[in-house]
Design an enzyme around this catalytic site. Structure first.
Site, PDB file in Angstrom:
ATOM      1  N   GLU A  98     -12.059  -4.084 -14.042  1.00  0.00           N
ATOM      2  CA  GLU A  98     -10.779  -3.904 -15.107  1.00  0.00           C
ATOM      3  C   GLU A  98      -9.461  -3.924 -14.508  1.00  0.00           C
ATOM      4  OE1 GLU A  98     -11.104  -3.992 -18.329  1.00  0.00           O
ATOM      5  OE2 GLU A  98     -13.243  -3.257 -19.034  1.00  0.00           O
TER       6      GLU A  98
ATOM      7  N   HIS B 152     -12.097  -8.373 -16.115  1.00  0.00           N
ATOM      8  CA  HIS B 152     -11.545  -8.071 -17.410  1.00  0.00           C
ATOM      9  C   HIS B 152      -9.916  -7.352 -17.213  1.00  0.00           C
ATOM     10  CE1 HIS B 152     -14.781  -8.574 -20.274  1.00  0.00           C
ATOM     11  NE2 HIS B 152     -15.478  -8.844 -19.031  1.00  0.00           N
TER      12      HIS B 152
ATOM     13  N   GLU C 196      -5.663 -10.617 -22.742  1.00  0.00           N
ATOM     14  CA  GLU C 196      -6.691 -10.447 -21.506  1.00  0.00           C
ATOM     15  C   GLU C 196      -7.479 -11.648 -21.293  1.00  0.00           C
ATOM     16  OE1 GLU C 196      -9.867  -7.564 -22.797  1.00  0.00           O
ATOM     17  OE2 GLU C 196     -10.809  -7.666 -20.936  1.00  0.00           O
TER      18      GLU C 196
ATOM     19  N   HIS D 215     -13.957 -12.674 -22.150  1.00  0.00           N
ATOM     20  CA  HIS D 215     -13.549 -13.164 -23.378  1.00  0.00           C
ATOM     21  C   HIS D 215     -13.086 -14.584 -23.350  1.00  0.00           C
ATOM     22  CE1 HIS D 215     -13.284  -8.707 -24.235  1.00  0.00           C
ATOM     23  NE2 HIS D 215     -12.703  -8.793 -22.698  1.00  0.00           N
TER      24      HIS D 215
HETATM   25 ZN   LIG Z   1     -12.603  -7.146 -21.489  1.00  0.00          ZN
END
Ligand SMILES: [Zn+2]
Length: 241
Positions: A144, A81, A26, A12
């Site tokens: 993640e 992430h 995030e 992102h």
């Molecule tokens: Zn993400």
């Protein structure tokens, strides 16, 4: 030139904050973790260069990220992430659905290293048709790192020690997969000598000449000036007379 190139991709950025909850963005966590991985990996290991798809809060298309990794000829790609979607939270990793053996090995090594540092719920090593792991030409894994929308995980993500554990886990896993050698920590440090104590090889002469009065016996390790030398020479000449 570094032997290995690692591309770290902070997920992102800019107008795309990624998952947002519990006061966490995030994109910010991904950037902080990525910058930490670069700093620590390059400091602790030889022959490795870390390239970042972004090092500031800017928006990048997914294609720009994989293009950069492919153009640079990176040896591996790791996309960073945080998760969202509720439930119990925890850590998971993704490889491409038809991943290479190298990608599978990278995922396994990285996943285990991060879990060993991070602890908590292990959601497993998964496969998914994601752009970052599909379009990169090198072994690629997406991590993640906990859920911003699960209260317990969000609390953890606000702790520096947890961010450190995530960073250290990635560093350990990448170093282990690439077989990187640690930088030498025991580089010889120049020993500062004590100028008030004579060196062992000069001790006997120093004491004998001090006894004769050529030196005053202080600071045997200090440098001598020309005027001090003149005084010593004068004392020697008087002694010879
Ligand atoms: Zn993400």
């Amino acid at each position: 030139m570094a032997k290995f190139k690692v591309l770290i991709d902070p997920g992102h950025g800019g107008k795309d904050p990624g998952a947002v909850d519990n006061g966490l963005l995030e994109k910010d966590i991904a950037l902080k973790v990525s910058l930490g991985i670069k700093a620590r990996l390059e400091a602790a290991y030889e022959d490795v260069q870390v390239l970042l798809s972004r090092s500031t809060d800017v928006f990048l298309e997914l294609k720009e990220r994989t293009n950069k990794a492919n153009a640079a000829g990176a040896d591996i790609l790791v996309s960073i992430h945080c998760n969202a979607g509720g439930g119990k939270g925890g850590f998971e990793t993704f490889r491409y659905t038809s991943a290479s053996q190298s990608s599978i090995k990278l995922q396994d090594t990285l996943h285990k290293a991060i879990m060993s540092k991070l602890g908590g719920i292990d959601r497993g090593q998964k496969a998914k048709n994601l752009h970052m792991v599909r379009e990169s030409k090198m072994p690629a894994v997406l991590t993640e790192n906990l859920f911003v929308d699960v209260a317990a995980d969000a609390d953890r993500l606000k702790q520096a020690s947890v961010i450190d554990a995530i960073i250290d886990g990635h560093v350990l896993g990448i170093a282990s997969y690439l077989g990187l050698a640690k930088t030498k920590e025991d580089k010889p440090v120049t020993q500062e000598r004590d100028i008030n104590v004579p060196s062992s090889w000069a001790k006997e002469t120093w004491e004998a000449l001090t006894k004769k009065g050529f030196f005053d016996g202080t600071r045997p390790g200090a440098p001598i000036t020309r005027e001090e030398m003149a005084i010593v020479v004068n004392r020697v000449l008087k002694y010879v007379d």
